[in-house]
Scaffold this motif. Structure first.
Motif, PDB file in Angstrom:
ATOM      1  N   PHE A   1       9.031  45.102   0.924  1.00 42.51           N
ATOM      2  CA  PHE A   1       8.930  45.670  -0.412  1.00 42.51           C
ATOM      3  C   PHE A   1      10.056  46.684  -0.651  1.00 42.51           C
TER       4      PHE A   1
ATOM      5  N   THR B   1      -6.781  50.457 -11.806  1.00 41.60           N
ATOM      6  CA  THR B   1      -6.177  49.740 -12.929  1.00 41.60           C
ATOM      7  C   THR B   1      -7.185  48.834 -13.630  1.00 41.60           C
TER       8      THR B   1
ATOM      9  N   LEU C   1       2.169  52.610   1.910  1.00 39.78           N
ATOM     10  CA  LEU C   1       2.230  51.824   0.675  1.00 39.78           C
ATOM     11  C   LEU C   1       0.879  51.160   0.436  1.00 39.78           C
TER      12      LEU C   1
ATOM     13  N   VAL D   1       0.015  46.132 -15.669  1.00 41.74           N
ATOM     14  CA  VAL D   1       1.199  46.995 -15.786  1.00 41.74           C
ATOM     15  C   VAL D   1       2.377  46.378 -15.032  1.00 41.74           C
ATOM     16  N   VAL D   2       2.088  45.690 -13.959  1.00 41.10           N
ATOM     17  CA  VAL D   2       3.067  44.798 -13.309  1.00 41.10           C
ATOM     18  C   VAL D   2       2.352  43.473 -13.076  1.00 41.10           C
TER      19      VAL D   2
ATOM     20  N   SER E   1      -5.018  52.144  -6.192  1.00 46.57           N
ATOM     21  CA  SER E   1      -4.483  51.754  -7.486  1.00 46.57           C
ATOM     22  C   SER E   1      -5.148  50.525  -8.116  1.00 46.57           C
ATOM     23  N   TYR E   2      -5.494  49.561  -7.284  1.00 48.87           N
ATOM     24  CA  TYR E   2      -5.970  48.295  -7.864  1.00 48.87           C
ATOM     25  C   TYR E   2      -7.338  48.446  -8.512  1.00 48.87           C
TER      26      TYR E   2
ATOM     27  N   PHE F   1       1.567  36.520  -5.108  1.00 49.94           N
ATOM     28  CA  PHE F   1       0.805  35.410  -4.507  1.00 49.94           C
ATOM     29  C   PHE F   1      -0.505  36.039  -4.051  1.00 49.94           C
ATOM     30  N   ALA F   2      -1.483  36.090  -4.957  1.00 46.01           N
ATOM     31  CA  ALA F   2      -2.727  36.810  -4.680  1.00 46.01           C
ATOM     32  C   ALA F   2      -3.869  35.818  -4.511  1.00 46.01           C
TER      33      ALA F   2
ATOM     34  N   PHE G   1      -7.817  41.528  -8.689  1.00 51.09           N
ATOM     35  CA  PHE G   1      -7.562  41.625  -7.250  1.00 51.09           C
ATOM     36  C   PHE G   1      -7.535  43.096  -6.838  1.00 51.09           C
TER      37      PHE G   1
ATOM     38  N   ARG H   1      -8.042  48.073 -17.601  1.00 52.47           N
ATOM     39  CA  ARG H   1      -7.651  46.732 -18.031  1.00 52.47           C
ATOM     40  C   ARG H   1      -8.884  45.916 -18.411  1.00 52.47           C
TER      41      ARG H   1
ATOM     42  N   GLY I   1      -0.577  39.378  -1.977  1.00 50.32           N
ATOM     43  CA  GLY I   1       0.763  39.381  -1.400  1.00 50.32           C
ATOM     44  C   GLY I   1       1.840  38.971  -2.385  1.00 50.32           C
ATOM     45  N   ASN I   2       3.038  38.854  -1.858  1.00 53.92           N
ATOM     46  CA  ASN I   2       4.208  38.431  -2.631  1.00 53.92           C
ATOM     47  C   ASN I   2       4.886  37.256  -1.932  1.00 53.92           C
TER      48      ASN I   2
ATOM     49  N   ARG J   1      -3.813  33.562  -7.827  1.00 48.94           N
ATOM     50  CA  ARG J   1      -2.994  33.815  -9.019  1.00 48.94           C
ATOM     51  C   ARG J   1      -1.565  34.102  -8.565  1.00 48.94           C
TER      52      ARG J   1
ATOM     53  N   HIS K   1       2.242  44.034   4.241  1.00 45.11           N
ATOM     54  CA  HIS K   1       1.851  45.110   5.164  1.00 45.11           C
ATOM     55  C   HIS K   1       1.386  44.538   6.504  1.00 45.11           C
TER      56      HIS K   1
ATOM     57  N   GLY L   1      -1.908  53.610  -0.724  1.00 47.15           N
ATOM     58  CA  GLY L   1      -1.862  53.906  -2.154  1.00 47.15           C
ATOM     59  C   GLY L   1      -2.372  52.740  -2.974  1.00 47.15           C
TER      60      GLY L   1
END
Ligand code: HDE
Length: 734
Positions: free
Chosen positions: A176, A388, A377, A96-97, A384-385, A155-156, A361, A392, A170-171, A135, A245, A380
């Motif tokens: 964020f 999803t 954050l 989804v993202v 979520s992961y 950046f996972a 991930f 998926r 991460g990113n 990934r 985080h 949550g």
């Protein structure tokens, strides 16, 4: 008709049995344990006869089974039905993202033991390697979108540790847009293409994104990052990564230490410039994917250093911001980043779908020695992961997919479900006596190594639904970021705001955004207002100081945030184009290849057409790529040797058989773009004519341009000097 090449190799698939022996610690070199585990999942050697899913050999896969030459197709054609059915179901929902990405395998190894702070298996022993899969991704665009859009990059990293899989998701930016997971669906709906027409793809430059952010001032700090050149990286190999985080390290005694994770690329952190990024999206939408793939295939393995900022528990409240607030970073000037190990990516996946697309991930995939904090954050995300992946990847058994499967033993009481691949012995309940109480848990007292136990945090409070007042300062660190930028970085940020807001139709949204920027920096706000054509903020607003609350303290400038200080050293894997025409100086072309190549750059000779060209000395120049198939944006620097341009009004191209390069629009555009994008350029002799033809004037006046006059020798010093320009990467001040 297909010729049967002979019997297929007999390679039975051993079913996965839960609790199969651990393949053991990864070996130090060659193929590691994860490779061996993947081998087990690999399909048989494709060099054999084609079969159906049932292993029945197929005699013809090109024609349906029909009645006569022109009659109807028969339902009994099970081969056709199987082929079409499988095809019809090939797609799974994209993420989804972070839908678009690229992945690679590698290893992580610590420099020294971090046992003082954590019992995490992969951080215990200097030099002991843990396999990883990484990934990288963009966030907004769909799977087929371009790589070089303005966006945050994912950046996972999945560490296949001996104590289970650890995912650091991460990113490439340390903060964020939002503080609470409850805002994530709103944020994503706003940034994604707009609902009525699904426009724009891969871009945040549209009304709903800016509408949301202008009403949600907590996004301001992250907006500064997103409008900076960090959002248009040169390569996945040249960007930082951040855990974002605050997490917790826990040592064998149960002592906790707050931690921020950092990845630092060995090649330096480098970005494109905006015009270049946009052009690259057209020239090579797969720019980052290709770059990663080719570097690994060529043996230029990307390397990143893992660093940690460690904060003792007792310092939880020592900062002018809340450590749990993911819109805040911990300035490196307050807490230095301690290098703890290195990660090398050394193997490309074999099958994009099976590995890069199916990798799952999950922020809650943590291992003994690492724990969460109460960052709302992160909490949550921990829901979520997992959630999803259920849709998926089609059910609860996705961790059995080869890329997700841990190297550690897996013994669970979970049973059944779609896609179950494990033949579980035992009955799947606990407590039991029929199975001898197995699998057993290891609770009670001081736990042996490798058993997860949560950090025993004391928590006390009422059930409330409100944002912590300690999260209220939304501007101080946005201001810190802005003040830490060099002049050219500030100009790029200003231009990015002006571009994005310039695309926003709703004037109220534009005004509101400028109103937020006033709190970051009044001059920035005024300049953006001017460029997008909204009233400049009132003088009263201009006087508004950055928020004077607790958050305003801290360093005024953090040099560590500026790209200027993150360049790295050397020119390994930089791409250099040598533009030649007939009559070019072959010695100079050779010298460029040899000198820059020896320093690790990739040097390619480009000309109007492929094949060969006559050189000035009567020899031949081999062309690596024809100019029309490539572009300046795909290179980091340009060399124009002597004999390729006009220096004087009349020129005789010695040995030449065609027009000089100043008459070739592709060549002129190539140099024009390289100059416009601040890239290092070397011109030798008449090659300088190409810079003039590009309208840039006298090359000796330009920053980042190395010049050798006609007849001057281009010696080793010249090429070393050019390499130093290349090491700097860009001359944005040009
Ligand atoms: Fe993600 N995020 N995210 N995110 N995220 C996903 O998980 C989510 C956030 C990040 O290469 C999804 O498997 C929520 C922060 C990366 O496969 C999804 C929240 C950071 C990736 C999801 C966030 C990230 C994702 C989509 C707010 C940086 C790609 C598909 C509470 C620290 C991983 C998937 C890959 C992917 C949810 C915020 C990074 C839907 C709810 C902050 C790198 O689960």
């Amino acid at each position: 008709m297909t010729i049967n090449p002979g019997p297929p190799e007999h390679r039975p698939h051993a079913p996965l049995v839960s609790g199969t022996p651990n393949p053991g610690p990864p070996v130090e070199h060659g193929r590691d344990a994860k490779d061996a585990a993947l081998d087990a999942a690999r399909a048989p050697d494709p060099n054999g006869a084609l079969t159906t899913d049932q292993g029945v050999r197929v005699d013809d896969t090109d024609n349906s089974l029909t009645v006569g030459d022109r009659g109807p197709t028969l339902l009994e054609d099970f081969q056709l039905r199987e082929k079409l059915t499988h095809f019809d179901h090939e797609r799974i929902p994209e993420r989804v993202v972070h839908a678009r990405g690229a992945g690679a395998y590698g290893f992580f190894e610590p420099y020294a033991s971090l046992a003082e702070f954590t019992c995490a298996d992969f951080l215990q022993e200097a030099g002991r390697r843990t396999p990883v899969f990484v990934r990288f991704s963009t966030v907004q665009g769909p799977r087929g979108s371009a790589d070089t859009v303005r966006d945050v990059r994912g950046f996972a990293t999945k560490f296949y540790t001996r104590h289970g899989n650890y995912d650091l998701v991460g990113n490439n930016m340390p903060v964020f847009f939002i503080q609470d997971a409850a805002k994530f669906p709103d944020f994503v709906h706003a940034v994604k293409p707009e609902a009525p027409n699904e426009i724009p793809t891969g871009a945040s430059a549209h009304d709903t994104f800016w509408d949301f952010c202008s009403l949600q001032p907590e996004s301001t700090h992250m907006l500064m990052w997103a409008m900076s050149d960090r959002a248009i990286p040169r390569s996945y190999r040249m960007m930082q990564g951040f855990g974002v985080h605050t997490f917790r390290l826990v040592n064998a005694d149960g002592r906790g230490t707050f931690v921020k994770f950092h990845w630092r690329p060995l090649l330096g952190t480098h970005s494109q410039v905006w015009d270049e990024a946009q052009l690259t999206a057209g020239r090579d939408p797969d720019f980052h994917r290709r770059d990663l793939w080719e570097a690994i295939a060529d043996g230029d393995f990307p390397e990143y250093e893992l660093g940690v900022q460690l904060i003792p528990e007792q310092d939880e409240f020592a900062f002018p911001f809340d450590l749990l607030d993911p819109t805040k970073l911990v300035p490196e000037e307050l807490v230095p980043v301690r290098p703890v190990g290195r990660m090398v990516l050394n193997r490309n996946p074999e099958n994009f779908f099976a590995e890069t697309e199916q990798v799952a991930f999950h922020t809650a995939n943590i291992v003994p020695g690492i724990d969460f904090t109460n960052d709302p954050l992160l909490q949550g995300r921990n829901f979520s992961y997992l959630d999803t992946q259920l849709i998926r990847l089609g059910g609860p058994n996705f961790s059995q997919l080869p890329v997700n499967r841990p190297l550690a033993d897996v013994r669970v009481n979970h049973r059944d479900g779609h896609g179950q691949q494990t033949i579980h012995p035992g009955h799947g309940y606990s407590p039991n006596s029929v199975g001898g109480g197995c699998p057993f848990t290891m609770g009670g007292g001081r736990l042996p190594e490798g058993v997860f136990q949560h950090y025993q945090e004391r928590v006390d409070g009422r059930t409330i639904r409100r944002r912590s007042p300690s999260f209220a300062d939304h501007y101080s660190q946005a201001t810190l970021f802005w003040r830490s930028m060099t002049g050219w970085e500030q100009e790029h940020i200003t231009a990015a705001f002006a571009f994005e807001l310039g695309k926003v139709v709703d004037e109220e949204v534009r005004r509101r955004t400028v109103g937020n920027l006033v709190h970051v920096d009044p001059v920035l706000a005024a300049e953006v207002a001017r460029r997008i054509g909204v009233p400049e903020p009132e003088p009263a607003e201009l006087d508004a100081p950055a928020q004077e609350d607790a958050g305003a303290a801290g360093p005024l400038v953090s040099p560590a945030l500026s790209l200027e200080h993150l360049r790295g050293s050397g020119i390994r894997t930089r791409k250099v184009a040598v533009l030649v025409g007939p009559g070019a100086d072959a010695d100079q072309v050779r010298a460029a290849h040899e000198h820059l190549g020896a320093l690790g750059a990739t040097v390619e000779t480009l000309a109007a057409h492929g094949g060969e060209l006559p050189a000035r000395d009567g020899g031949r120049l081999v062309v690596d790529r024809p100019l029309p198939t490539t572009a300046s944006v795909l290179y980091d620097a340009v060399v124009v040797p002597d004999g390729t341009g006009v220096l004087y009004d009349a020129v005789i191209v010695p040995g030449g058989t065609g027009p000089d390069l100043t008459a070739d629009p592709d060549a002129v555009r190539f140099v024009t773009e390289a100059l416009r994008h601040g890239k290092p350029v070397a011109v030798l002799g008449s090659g300088a004519g190409l810079v003039r033809a590009a309208g840039a004037g006298d090359p000796t006046d330009l920053a980042g341009v190395a010049v050798r006059g006609p007849g001057e020798r281009a010696d080793e010093d010249f090429w070393d000097g050019f390499a130093r320009l290349l090491e700097r990467h860009r001359f944005p001040e040009r």
